[in-house]
Design a protein around this motif. Sequence first.
Motif, PDB file in Angstrom:
ATOM      1  N   ASN A 286       1.682  42.161  14.462  1.00 20.52           N
ATOM      2  CA  ASN A 286       1.257  41.126  13.516  1.00 20.52           C
ATOM      3  C   ASN A 286       2.455  40.365  12.941  1.00 20.52           C
ATOM      4  OD1 ASN A 286      -0.861  39.871  11.765  1.00 20.52           O
ATOM      5  ND2 ASN A 286       0.320  40.864  10.158  1.00 20.52           N
ATOM      6  N   LEU A 287       3.536  41.103  12.623  1.00 22.00           N
ATOM      7  CA  LEU A 287       4.733  40.464  12.104  1.00 22.00           C
ATOM      8  C   LEU A 287       5.366  39.544  13.144  1.00 22.00           C
ATOM      9  CD1 LEU A 287       6.363  43.445  10.186  1.00 22.00           C
ATOM     10  CD2 LEU A 287       5.199  41.469   9.199  1.00 22.00           C
ATOM     11  N   GLU A 288       5.371  40.008  14.407  1.00 22.36           N
ATOM     12  CA  GLU A 288       5.923  39.174  15.466  1.00 22.36           C
ATOM     13  C   GLU A 288       5.113  37.898  15.645  1.00 22.36           C
ATOM     14  OE1 GLU A 288       6.068  41.645  18.862  1.00 22.36           O
ATOM     15  OE2 GLU A 288       7.790  42.833  18.185  1.00 22.36           O
ATOM     16  N   LEU A 289       3.766  38.054  15.576  1.00 17.04           N
ATOM     17  CA  LEU A 289       2.903  36.875  15.697  1.00 17.04           C
ATOM     18  C   LEU A 289       3.114  35.917  14.531  1.00 17.04           C
ATOM     19  CD1 LEU A 289      -0.442  38.495  16.925  1.00 17.04           C
ATOM     20  CD2 LEU A 289       1.113  37.053  18.248  1.00 17.04           C
ATOM     21  N   GLU A 290       3.257  36.465  13.315  1.00 12.12           N
ATOM     22  CA  GLU A 290       3.486  35.608  12.150  1.00 12.12           C
ATOM     23  C   GLU A 290       4.807  34.849  12.286  1.00 12.12           C
ATOM     24  OE1 GLU A 290       1.106  38.112   8.671  1.00 12.12           O
ATOM     25  OE2 GLU A 290       3.284  37.984   8.668  1.00 12.12           O
ATOM     26  N   LYS A 291       5.836  35.551  12.789  1.00  9.94           N
ATOM     27  CA  LYS A 291       7.124  34.904  12.977  1.00  9.94           C
ATOM     28  C   LYS A 291       7.035  33.776  13.998  1.00  9.94           C
ATOM     29  CE  LYS A 291      11.937  35.836  14.223  1.00  9.94           C
ATOM     30  NZ  LYS A 291      12.894  36.882  14.665  1.00  9.94           N
ATOM     31  N   GLU A 292       6.312  34.046  15.109  1.00 18.45           N
ATOM     32  CA  GLU A 292       6.165  33.021  16.141  1.00 18.45           C
ATOM     33  C   GLU A 292       5.374  31.819  15.606  1.00 18.45           C
ATOM     34  OE1 GLU A 292       4.550  32.560  20.752  1.00 18.45           O
ATOM     35  OE2 GLU A 292       4.580  34.511  19.755  1.00 18.45           O
ATOM     36  N   ILE A 293       4.314  32.108  14.835  1.00 14.89           N
ATOM     37  CA  ILE A 293       3.518  31.017  14.249  1.00 14.89           C
ATOM     38  C   ILE A 293       4.369  30.195  13.293  1.00 14.89           C
ATOM     39  CG2 ILE A 293       1.583  30.518  12.689  1.00 14.89           C
ATOM     40  CD1 ILE A 293       0.136  32.912  13.946  1.00 14.89           C
ATOM     41  N   GLU A 294       5.196  30.877  12.489  1.00  9.56           N
ATOM     42  CA  GLU A 294       6.063  30.167  11.538  1.00  9.56           C
ATOM     43  C   GLU A 294       7.050  29.270  12.266  1.00  9.56           C
ATOM     44  OE1 GLU A 294       9.197  31.174   7.891  1.00  9.56           O
ATOM     45  OE2 GLU A 294       8.113  32.783   8.937  1.00  9.56           O
ATOM     46  N   GLU A 295       7.612  29.786  13.403  1.00  6.14           N
ATOM     47  CA  GLU A 295       8.552  28.977  14.169  1.00  6.14           C
ATOM     48  C   GLU A 295       7.865  27.748  14.756  1.00  6.14           C
ATOM     49  OE1 GLU A 295      10.098  31.653  17.039  1.00  6.14           O
ATOM     50  OE2 GLU A 295      11.468  32.662  15.645  1.00  6.14           O
ATOM     51  N   ARG A 296       6.651  27.958  15.306  1.00  3.22           N
ATOM     52  CA  ARG A 296       5.919  26.823  15.884  1.00  3.22           C
ATOM     53  C   ARG A 296       5.547  25.818  14.808  1.00  3.22           C
ATOM     54  NH1 ARG A 296       7.904  28.924  19.402  1.00  3.22           N
ATOM     55  NH2 ARG A 296       7.046  29.720  21.364  1.00  3.22           N
ATOM     56  N   THR A 297       5.149  26.336  13.623  1.00  2.00           N
ATOM     57  CA  THR A 297       4.797  25.430  12.523  1.00  2.00           C
ATOM     58  C   THR A 297       5.992  24.599  12.094  1.00  2.00           C
ATOM     59  OG1 THR A 297       3.121  27.002  11.751  1.00  2.00           O
ATOM     60  CG2 THR A 297       3.831  25.303  10.196  1.00  2.00           C
ATOM     61  N   THR A 298       7.165  25.238  12.027  1.00  2.91           N
ATOM     62  CA  THR A 298       8.379  24.512  11.656  1.00  2.91           C
ATOM     63  C   THR A 298       8.702  23.428  12.679  1.00  2.91           C
ATOM     64  OG1 THR A 298       9.260  26.488  10.556  1.00  2.91           O
ATOM     65  CG2 THR A 298      10.827  24.750  11.136  1.00  2.91           C
ATOM     66  N   GLU A 299       8.550  23.762  13.973  1.00  2.00           N
ATOM     67  CA  GLU A 299       8.805  22.770  15.016  1.00  2.00           C
ATOM     68  C   GLU A 299       7.854  21.589  14.891  1.00  2.00           C
ATOM     69  OE1 GLU A 299       8.522  24.768  18.716  1.00  2.00           O
ATOM     70  OE2 GLU A 299      10.325  25.992  18.421  1.00  2.00           O
TER      71      GLU A 299
ATOM     72  N   ARG B 111       6.264  20.633  12.207  1.00  2.16           N
ATOM     73  CA  ARG B 111       6.565  19.877  10.986  1.00  2.16           C
ATOM     74  C   ARG B 111       7.760  18.943  11.211  1.00  2.16           C
ATOM     75  NH1 ARG B 111       7.619  23.891   8.043  1.00  2.16           N
ATOM     76  NH2 ARG B 111       5.499  24.309   7.359  1.00  2.16           N
ATOM     77  N   GLU B 112       8.789  19.434  11.913  1.00  2.00           N
ATOM     78  CA  GLU B 112       9.961  18.602  12.181  1.00  2.00           C
ATOM     79  C   GLU B 112       9.601  17.436  13.097  1.00  2.00           C
ATOM     80  OE1 GLU B 112      12.796  21.294  13.775  1.00  2.00           O
ATOM     81  OE2 GLU B 112      13.340  22.174  11.839  1.00  2.00           O
TER      82      GLU B 112
ATOM     83  N   ASN C 226       6.636  16.100  13.475  1.00  5.40           N
ATOM     84  CA  ASN C 226       5.789  15.167  12.718  1.00  5.40           C
ATOM     85  C   ASN C 226       6.629  14.308  11.783  1.00  5.40           C
ATOM     86  OD1 ASN C 226       3.035  14.301  11.708  1.00  5.40           O
ATOM     87  ND2 ASN C 226       3.912  15.095   9.835  1.00  5.40           N
ATOM     88  N   SER C 227       7.656  14.931  11.164  1.00  2.46           N
ATOM     89  CA  SER C 227       8.528  14.177  10.262  1.00  2.46           C
ATOM     90  C   SER C 227       9.283  13.093  11.028  1.00  2.46           C
ATOM     91  CB  SER C 227       9.510  15.127   9.574  1.00  2.46           C
ATOM     92  OG  SER C 227      10.406  14.425   8.757  1.00  2.46           O
ATOM     93  N   LYS C 228       9.792  13.425  12.230  1.00 10.74           N
ATOM     94  CA  LYS C 228      10.528  12.439  13.022  1.00 10.74           C
ATOM     95  C   LYS C 228       9.612  11.293  13.450  1.00 10.74           C
ATOM     96  CE  LYS C 228      13.938  15.721  14.844  1.00 10.74           C
ATOM     97  NZ  LYS C 228      14.453  16.377  16.050  1.00 10.74           N
ATOM     98  N   ILE C 229       8.367  11.654  13.863  1.00 12.67           N
ATOM     99  CA  ILE C 229       7.427  10.618  14.285  1.00 12.67           C
ATOM    100  C   ILE C 229       7.098   9.690  13.126  1.00 12.67           C
ATOM    101  CG2 ILE C 229       5.067  10.207  15.083  1.00 12.67           C
ATOM    102  CD1 ILE C 229       5.340  12.789  16.731  1.00 12.67           C
ATOM    103  N   THR C 230       6.854  10.294  11.946  1.00 15.31           N
ATOM    104  CA  THR C 230       6.516   9.482  10.774  1.00 15.31           C
ATOM    105  C   THR C 230       7.664   8.566  10.394  1.00 15.31           C
ATOM    106  OG1 THR C 230       5.059  11.258   9.962  1.00 15.31           O
ATOM    107  CG2 THR C 230       5.749   9.579   8.373  1.00 15.31           C
ATOM    108  N   GLU C 231       8.898   9.084  10.430  1.00 11.95           N
ATOM    109  CA  GLU C 231      10.061   8.250  10.120  1.00 11.95           C
ATOM    110  C   GLU C 231      10.168   7.091  11.100  1.00 11.95           C
ATOM    111  OE1 GLU C 231      13.429  10.773  10.132  1.00 11.95           O
ATOM    112  OE2 GLU C 231      12.910  11.836   8.275  1.00 11.95           O
ATOM    113  N   SER C 232       9.891   7.364  12.387  1.00 11.94           N
ATOM    114  CA  SER C 232       9.960   6.307  13.394  1.00 11.94           C
ATOM    115  C   SER C 232       8.907   5.234  13.135  1.00 11.94           C
ATOM    116  CB  SER C 232       9.766   6.902  14.797  1.00 11.94           C
ATOM    117  OG  SER C 232      10.790   7.817  15.096  1.00 11.94           O
ATOM    118  N   ILE C 233       7.693   5.673  12.759  1.00  9.74           N
ATOM    119  CA  ILE C 233       6.626   4.707  12.503  1.00  9.74           C
ATOM    120  C   ILE C 233       6.952   3.853  11.286  1.00  9.74           C
ATOM    121  CG2 ILE C 233       4.180   4.468  11.898  1.00  9.74           C
ATOM    122  CD1 ILE C 233       3.608   6.937  13.531  1.00  9.74           C
TER     123      ILE C 233
END
Length: 607
Positions: A338-351, A353-354, A356-363
């Motif tokens: 469960n901890l490994e899955l949470e860590k992987e989900i957190e990493e994917r969420t961070t990616e 989010r980053e 999405n932030s780059k796309i929004t800045e470009s728009i």
Amino acid sequence: MKTSSFGKYERIINKGTMNVIIFACVIIVIAIMITGISSYVIVKNAMIEKLQKQDLVYILKSISAQIDDRIDRAKETSLILADNPEIIQWFQEGETDETFKKLFIEQMTDAAKTLNYTVFFTNRRTGHYWTNSNLLTDTMSKDKTSDRWFYDTLSSGQKINLNIDHNIVLNQTNLWINTLMGDPHDPAGVAGVGVDLQDISKEFGNYKIGNGSNLWLIDTTGKISISDDVEQSGGRLSEYLPAEIFTDILNDASNGESLKVVSYVGSDGQKDLVFQKLKSCNWILVFQINRSETLGLLNSIMINTLVSVAVVLIFLILVFYTVSSRIANPYKKTLQLNLELEKEIEERTTELREQNSKITESIYYAKTIQESILPSSEVLQRILGNHFVLWRPRDIVGGDFYWLRETKIGWILVVGDCTGHGVPGALMTMAVNSILSNIVSKNEVISPTDMIKDLNHQLKDALNKEKGDYATDDGLDAAIVSYENSGRLLFAGAKMNMYLASSGQVTVYEGHRNGIGYIKSIFNDEISDTIVNLRAGDRVYLTTDGYVDQNGGPHNYSFSKRRFRTNLLNTLDLPITKQGEWLEKELTSYQGQEPQRDDITVLGIEL
């Protein structure tokens, strides 16, 4: 536990097992006591060291970074406002240009709304004091004590001066950035912004640890500018600290000591204190905490731990035998997975989010580019005269645009609605804008009908439709108006109409049934220019379908062309700029809570 259940455990657990369990419990108790005592001493020392070297420093750096960032942004904004060459020239000329006065007020109020600052300008020549809230608020006088700040700033020769004003009656703390306009040695006046620091005072409270901690922002004389305790703002730091500590803070800060932690014994026990000089100015941030409150947390942890151990020991005898590897090991593996899955989900969420932030800045950058191709309000006013523009993309960028080109006999105006919304629509507007400029540069005197035909051909060619590439079928609706200085107006439209208000009547001139650039779009002899001889005071309106198709109202119907025409007719007595404002308010009221369906553009001209 019931007797029958207890008897069940008695039959399972034999005497040897019980002895092992009791022995294990005793060993656990002894181990816990030894570990607890040693851990308490270690943790106590570690907490004190961590408090002094990490926690206090982190808290101070966090809040100082926020204050520095806010002051730096306010300084940058103030410099931009103060160094505006057009405003400087207007001030030096004595504020005589009424046309620029309107633009000046718009710029000042727009900047205040966008940045959430109080914006002010003060003219050295006239003494006029302008603010975004009350516009021309006051006239400076050397005889008024309240106006000394202005003359002191002018004579200081420093480009930027900072001043904190604490209003005891209103319980407000404001930072004023006073910036000399133009040359600091011969300024045109003083401009700047006012920043409400009350939210920082409230945020100080979030960093408090217990009731005995304090956060202060002081100036170089020791006056408290901001505190988590509002009643302390405006007072002296020397009232709350020993004299030697207070003196050391001022001396170390003045000698360039950027950050320092000290400990001292106060009237109510040991205290730890850290202070730091801000990077953006000479003010000092001070944080103080009672050590007893920090260790009190440790004592609470110890008491709770002892209570928990006692409760666990009561039930340990009953559950020790049943907690085996068959239960513990799978649970451990499940927890680890469960901890490994949470860590992987957190990493994917961070990616995500980053990205999405780059796309929004470009728009948002694309929005700046798209707005740059639209004619500015100054150009529209110079060429068209009295007018209004309502341009509201559904998304950050959109497919609606308006295009204007001055010719040797008048001007040509185009209002267009390209296929799609958002980025695809915006890309189409860029392509169409380039083609329009190319058409008019080659044929300055050209009729709206010929422009539609030429635009239809070149857009198909640009999108490879003439070569059989039918992967997409994009195009646009457009209304083109060519006005001659003699008073003659020519109109042609592609699925877009023109509304003409003349002699108290509103006439609708319909465009061609086909759009421009689509695969089946063909314009033969059935399309021709509509010629209208205008009189002074006549008004022309062009609108995309986003306005009339917007749903809302009590029955969630579209706004409709009929209601739009009726509203034009009912507001002809208003100045055209006020008419535009009324149309926007009417649409907003009709839309209510419904989302915007399409890009909206309405352009009105009084000829």
